[in-house]
Write a protein that holds these residues in place. Sequence first.
Motif, PDB file in Angstrom:
ATOM      1  N   LEU A 130       0.829  -1.201   0.000  1.00  0.00           N
ATOM      2  CA  LEU A 130       0.000   0.000   0.000  1.00  0.00           C
ATOM      3  C   LEU A 130       0.867   1.256   0.000  1.00  0.00           C
ATOM      4  CD1 LEU A 130      -2.728   1.475   0.243  1.00  0.00           C
ATOM      5  CD2 LEU A 130      -2.489   1.257   2.733  1.00  0.00           C
ATOM      6  N   MET A 131       1.893   1.288   0.858  1.00  0.00           N
ATOM      7  CA  MET A 131       2.759   2.457   0.914  1.00  0.00           C
ATOM      8  C   MET A 131       3.510   2.661  -0.403  1.00  0.00           C
ATOM      9  SD  MET A 131       2.275   3.963   3.716  1.00  0.00           S
ATOM     10  CE  MET A 131       1.207   3.531   5.088  1.00  0.00           C
ATOM     11  N   ALA A 132       3.928   1.570  -1.022  1.00  0.00           N
ATOM     12  CA  ALA A 132       4.599   1.669  -2.318  1.00  0.00           C
ATOM     13  C   ALA A 132       3.642   2.217  -3.371  1.00  0.00           C
ATOM     14  CB  ALA A 132       5.128   0.306  -2.745  1.00  0.00           C
ATOM     15  N   GLY A 133       2.388   1.751  -3.338  1.00  0.00           N
ATOM     16  CA  GLY A 133       1.396   2.223  -4.284  1.00  0.00           C
ATOM     17  C   GLY A 133       1.066   3.700  -4.095  1.00  0.00           C
ATOM     18  N   LEU A 134       0.925   4.120  -2.832  1.00  0.00           N
ATOM     19  CA  LEU A 134       0.640   5.529  -2.553  1.00  0.00           C
ATOM     20  C   LEU A 134       1.808   6.419  -2.954  1.00  0.00           C
ATOM     21  CD1 LEU A 134      -1.147   5.192   0.904  1.00  0.00           C
ATOM     22  CD2 LEU A 134      -2.188   5.811  -1.290  1.00  0.00           C
ATOM     23  N   PHE A 135       3.035   5.914  -2.743  1.00  0.00           N
ATOM     24  CA  PHE A 135       4.212   6.673  -3.195  1.00  0.00           C
ATOM     25  C   PHE A 135       4.195   6.842  -4.705  1.00  0.00           C
ATOM     26  CE2 PHE A 135       8.443   5.985  -5.153  1.00  0.00           C
ATOM     27  CZ  PHE A 135       8.916   7.282  -5.013  1.00  0.00           C
ATOM     28  N   LEU A 136       3.927   5.752  -5.408  1.00  0.00           N
ATOM     29  CA  LEU A 136       3.928   5.807  -6.869  1.00  0.00           C
ATOM     30  C   LEU A 136       2.847   6.747  -7.391  1.00  0.00           C
ATOM     31  CD1 LEU A 136       5.114   4.734  -9.512  1.00  0.00           C
ATOM     32  CD2 LEU A 136       3.482   2.836  -9.396  1.00  0.00           C
ATOM     33  N   LEU A 137       1.648   6.671  -6.807  1.00  0.00           N
ATOM     34  CA  LEU A 137       0.549   7.533  -7.245  1.00  0.00           C
ATOM     35  C   LEU A 137       0.862   9.007  -6.976  1.00  0.00           C
ATOM     36  CD1 LEU A 137      -2.572   5.473  -6.088  1.00  0.00           C
ATOM     37  CD2 LEU A 137      -1.807   5.865  -8.438  1.00  0.00           C
ATOM     38  N   SER A 138       1.389   9.298  -5.792  1.00  0.00           N
ATOM     39  CA  SER A 138       1.701  10.692  -5.472  1.00  0.00           C
ATOM     40  C   SER A 138       2.894  11.183  -6.279  1.00  0.00           C
ATOM     41  CB  SER A 138       1.962  10.854  -3.967  1.00  0.00           C
ATOM     42  OG  SER A 138       2.964   9.971  -3.507  1.00  0.00           O
ATOM     43  N   TRP A 139       3.822  10.288  -6.608  1.00  0.00           N
ATOM     44  CA  TRP A 139       4.961  10.647  -7.469  1.00  0.00           C
ATOM     45  C   TRP A 139       4.475  11.025  -8.865  1.00  0.00           C
ATOM     46  CZ3 TRP A 139       7.090   8.855 -12.043  1.00  0.00           C
ATOM     47  CH2 TRP A 139       8.401   9.259 -12.322  1.00  0.00           C
ATOM     48  N   ILE A 140       3.545  10.240  -9.398  1.00  0.00           N
ATOM     49  CA  ILE A 140       2.983  10.540 -10.721  1.00  0.00           C
ATOM     50  C   ILE A 140       2.212  11.858 -10.678  1.00  0.00           C
ATOM     51  CG2 ILE A 140       1.303   9.794 -12.451  1.00  0.00           C
ATOM     52  CD1 ILE A 140       2.091   6.897 -11.766  1.00  0.00           C
ATOM     53  N   ALA A 141       1.406  12.039  -9.619  1.00  0.00           N
ATOM     54  CA  ALA A 141       0.640  13.283  -9.484  1.00  0.00           C
ATOM     55  C   ALA A 141       1.571  14.479  -9.395  1.00  0.00           C
ATOM     56  CB  ALA A 141      -0.251  13.208  -8.248  1.00  0.00           C
ATOM     57  N   GLN A 142       2.663  14.334  -8.640  1.00  0.00           N
ATOM     58  CA  GLN A 142       3.625  15.431  -8.529  1.00  0.00           C
ATOM     59  C   GLN A 142       4.259  15.741  -9.876  1.00  0.00           C
ATOM     60  OE1 GLN A 142       7.240  14.619  -6.442  1.00  0.00           O
ATOM     61  NE2 GLN A 142       8.138  16.545  -7.136  1.00  0.00           N
ATOM     62  N   SER A 143       4.605  14.689 -10.629  1.00  0.00           N
ATOM     63  CA  SER A 143       5.277  14.913 -11.915  1.00  0.00           C
ATOM     64  C   SER A 143       4.349  15.611 -12.907  1.00  0.00           C
ATOM     65  CB  SER A 143       5.773  13.586 -12.490  1.00  0.00           C
ATOM     66  OG  SER A 143       4.701  12.741 -12.870  1.00  0.00           O
ATOM     67  N   VAL A 144       3.066  15.218 -12.914  1.00  0.00           N
ATOM     68  CA  VAL A 144       2.103  15.845 -13.833  1.00  0.00           C
ATOM     69  C   VAL A 144       1.847  17.294 -13.431  1.00  0.00           C
ATOM     70  CG1 VAL A 144      -0.279  15.776 -14.652  1.00  0.00           C
ATOM     71  CG2 VAL A 144       1.022  13.647 -14.434  1.00  0.00           C
ATOM     72  N   ALA A 145       1.570  17.508 -12.128  1.00  0.00           N
ATOM     73  CA  ALA A 145       1.323  18.870 -11.651  1.00  0.00           C
ATOM     74  C   ALA A 145       2.573  19.728 -11.783  1.00  0.00           C
ATOM     75  CB  ALA A 145       0.866  18.837 -10.200  1.00  0.00           C
ATOM     76  N   GLY A 146       3.724  19.135 -11.515  1.00  0.00           N
ATOM     77  CA  GLY A 146       4.972  19.873 -11.627  1.00  0.00           C
ATOM     78  C   GLY A 146       5.264  20.305 -13.048  1.00  0.00           C
ATOM     79  N   ALA A 147       4.979  19.420 -13.988  1.00  0.00           N
ATOM     80  CA  ALA A 147       5.189  19.767 -15.394  1.00  0.00           C
ATOM     81  C   ALA A 147       4.277  20.920 -15.814  1.00  0.00           C
ATOM     82  CB  ALA A 147       4.938  18.549 -16.273  1.00  0.00           C
ATOM     83  N   ALA A 148       3.024  20.864 -15.347  1.00  0.00           N
ATOM     84  CA  ALA A 148       2.080  21.938 -15.687  1.00  0.00           C
ATOM     85  C   ALA A 148       2.517  23.265 -15.073  1.00  0.00           C
ATOM     86  CB  ALA A 148       0.685  21.553 -15.211  1.00  0.00           C
ATOM     87  N   ALA A 149       2.926  23.228 -13.797  1.00  0.00           N
ATOM     88  CA  ALA A 149       3.358  24.461 -13.127  1.00  0.00           C
ATOM     89  C   ALA A 149       4.618  25.020 -13.777  1.00  0.00           C
ATOM     90  CB  ALA A 149       3.616  24.179 -11.646  1.00  0.00           C
ATOM     91  N   TYR A 150       5.528  24.133 -14.140  1.00  0.00           N
ATOM     92  CA  TYR A 150       6.778  24.558 -14.774  1.00  0.00           C
ATOM     93  C   TYR A 150       6.505  25.204 -16.126  1.00  0.00           C
ATOM     94  CZ  TYR A 150      11.649  24.213 -16.375  1.00  0.00           C
ATOM     95  OH  TYR A 150      12.928  24.488 -16.838  1.00  0.00           O
TER      96      TYR A 150
END
Length: 229
Positions: free
Chosen positions: A138-158
């Motif tokens: 579960l922790m690995a899955g939540l890390f992966l999901l939040s990592w993907i969310a960060q990368s998508v949001a980060g790309a948009a903000a950048y």
Amino acid sequence: MTSKVRTFVRENGLSLAFGTAFLLALAGQAFAGHAEFNSELRVDGLAPIGLADYLATSDFAVDVTENWQSEYLQFFLFIFGTVWLLQRGSPESKEMDRAGTETDKQQRIGRYARSDSPRWASAGGWRQSVYSRSLGVLMAGLFLLSWIAQSVAGAAAYNEQRLRQLQQPIGWGEYVLGADFWSRSLQNWQSELLAVASMAIFSVHLRQRGSPESKPVGSPHKSTGVEGG
């Protein structure tokens, strides 16, 4: 307050207290981030936006998710790492002779499960295998999901920042390989890893009376895997 409510609050005090603190901190971050974001817009000669509009921006999303992914990475690594890695004298470590996944008897699974054990602990096959690793997965899955969310949001903000500077936007893949993404990630990872390492080593010699994260005050420094109450 009824007795049932009091009982519920008492039995769930830790999660309720930290959940409430999380919401308050998130609200504080939203207000502070909104003020900072509008300040940057004014510098760029743009009109400020309202709080509701700010909460829908990629800037707010990336600021939140970059912290979430580092936290879940910390728990994922700690949960799996402490299966095999030991720290003599630390309550954060298992006892020195219990490295590894341990026996069925030690884990109370299969025929060693008790009457009050979770149902899948006594089951065999894939159900027991999945349940035996469910927290780490579960922790690995939540890390992966939040990592993907960060990368998508980060790309948009950048890219929003690049557009304000009249520069060409870049693709998600290019952003993930770029310095901005890894600077955001690594500055959070190093702080989480430092915190875990500090807790593991400082708890060898230091105590906190009444905390399960500390050894009992009178326990020898070399006592390993012993927690207080």
